[in-house]
Design an enzyme around this catalytic site. Structure first.
Site, short mmCIF file in Angstrom:
data_model
loop_
_atom_site.label_atom_id
_atom_site.label_comp_id
_atom_site.label_asym_id
_atom_site.label_seq_id
_atom_site.Cartn_x
_atom_site.Cartn_y
_atom_site.Cartn_z
N ARG A 118 14.35 -38.67 33.53
CA ARG A 118 13.85 -37.45 34.18
C ARG A 118 14.74 -36.94 35.31
O ARG A 118 14.87 -35.74 35.51
CB ARG A 118 12.44 -37.68 34.74
N CYS A 147 2.86 -36.94 34.66
CA CYS A 147 1.62 -36.17 34.44
C CYS A 147 1.14 -35.42 35.68
O CYS A 147 0.73 -34.26 35.60
CB CYS A 147 0.53 -37.11 33.92
N HIS A 261 -6.68 -36.19 35.19
CA HIS A 261 -6.30 -36.36 36.59
C HIS A 261 -6.80 -35.17 37.43
O HIS A 261 -6.74 -34.02 36.97
CB HIS A 261 -4.78 -36.37 36.75
#
Ligand code: A2P
Length: 354
Positions: A118, A147, A261
């Site tokens: 990433r 996420c 979440h």
């Protein structure tokens, strides 16, 4: 930033275009995200000529139902991705590091859900609603963000475009699914045991999960006190929003929720902003659904975020701790397995099609 993945892969512009009906593979097909990747491909009618399901030797001999047929789960090895045009990886960082680079070198485009690449400068980190243009810079690997970073970026990006963000304070309420299928099973089993009055010894997470919450399970930096999840959220949000200096403070907490979440965000802008202006911007933003009924005390909840693709945004109010009128507080919730992982990856893959 150390780069242990040197940029020796072909850039997007020099690669073969993805055919109209590509061959697709899901790596980590049996995992919590893998199952959702398959479901997203099916439900969104992703055009493909062939789907290969891959997992570890633990899954050898298993089959999974896809589009009415039982597909075998194959064991991932060095030749599994030969001839595959797009591979959606969700088998953890170790498997991505081991297999993704070589497959990309041989022509497969990887959409990687792990944290392996990433922060690599040659790997775009993409939330399609926010920075789709970054896809043009890929060298065969595209990273799907953390996420929390995805779920926060979807509402933050349109606000930032209207009034630059100076500072973000975030507190997360993160579901079990972020730690994988085994953690979801641990939450179910620990809750059942608790209700039966039995003792349950944690196996996947370090602390008792039923009727409890705890600081995120990522390793804590002993000097700074920041945990690995908090570091990812800060670094990745900066990369996605293209704001390398953005001031971000994050506290990540695991809560006993299965798969969505929630994040409390306090956002300071460059110029004064009203709640109504922020709500109007968010209401028009792709991927956002406003859930903001003060009279009914009805705001974003993980139950309502579960199983759908939008990021729910509400509890919009002025942050009264900032008398300058430049700060807004809000609550957001998104399905960790969908927009926080599988759906975002499939949306990236859709944009690779010609
Ligand atoms: P398996 O089910 O065979 O262990 P989760 O995040 O829910 O724990 O799922 C992880 C996924 O990644 C599973 O599909 C798991 O397969 C797969 N996986 C883990 N390690 C490897 C590996 N080395 N090679 C291939 N698949 C792997």
């Amino acid at each position: 930033m150390p780069n242990d993945n040197p940029p020796n892969l072909l850039p997007a512009a020099l690669r073969q275009p993805v055919p109209r009906l590509p061959r697709v593979a899901v790596v980590g097909a049996t995992g919590a995200v893998g199952v959702e990747l398959i479901a997203c491909l099916e439900q969104r009618g992703f055009p493909l000529s062939d789907l290969t399901l891959l997992a570890s030797p633990r899954s050898a001999g298993r089959t999974m139902a896809v589009r009415g047929a039982d597909l075998p789960v194959q064991v991932l090895d060095d030749s599994s991705l030969d001839g595959v045009h797009i591979a959606l990886f969700s088998a953890g960082s170790a498997a991505s590091k081991r297999y993704a680079r070589e497959a990309a070198r041989r022509g497969t485009i990887i959409v990687d859900n792990s944290s392996a690449f990433r922060m690599d400068p040659d790997v775009p980190l993409v939330v399609p609603e926010v920075n789709q243009a970054a896809l043009a810079t890929h060298h065969g690997i595209i990273a799907n963000p953390n996420c929390v970073a995805i779920i926060a970026a979807v509402p933050l990006a349109p606000l930032h475009a209207a009034n630059p963000i100076r500072r973000v304070i975030a507190a997360t309420y993160q579901a079990a699914s972020g730690a994988g299928a085994a953690a979801m099973e641990e939450l179910r089993a620990a809750t059942e045991a608790h209700l039966q009055g039995e003792t349950y010894a944690p196996r996947v997470l370090a602390h008792p999960y039923a009727f409890n919450l705890f600081s995120h399970d990522a390793a804590v930096d002993l000097e700074t006190g920041e945990n690995g999840e908090e570091t990812k959220v800060r670094q990745e949000l900066r990369k996605i929003l293209a704001t390398p200096e953005l001031r971000i403070g994050v506290t990540c907490v695991r809560v006993p929720v299965l798969r969505a979440h929630t994040i409390a965000l306090t956002v300071e802008f460059d110029r004064p902003i009203t709640v109504d202006a922020a709500r109007d911007i968010l209401a028009a933003a792709p991927g956002v659904r406003i859930v903001d009924d003060r009279a009914a005390n009805h705001f974003p909840m993980p139950r309502e975020a579960t199983g759908q693709g939008d990021v729910l945004v509400g509890r919009l109010r002025e942050d009264i701790s900032d008398p300058s009128g430049r700060s807004i507080a809000m609550l957001v919730a998104g399905d960790q397995l969908l927009k926080g992982a599988a759906l975002n990856a499939v949306q990236i893959a859709e944009r690779l099609l010609t």
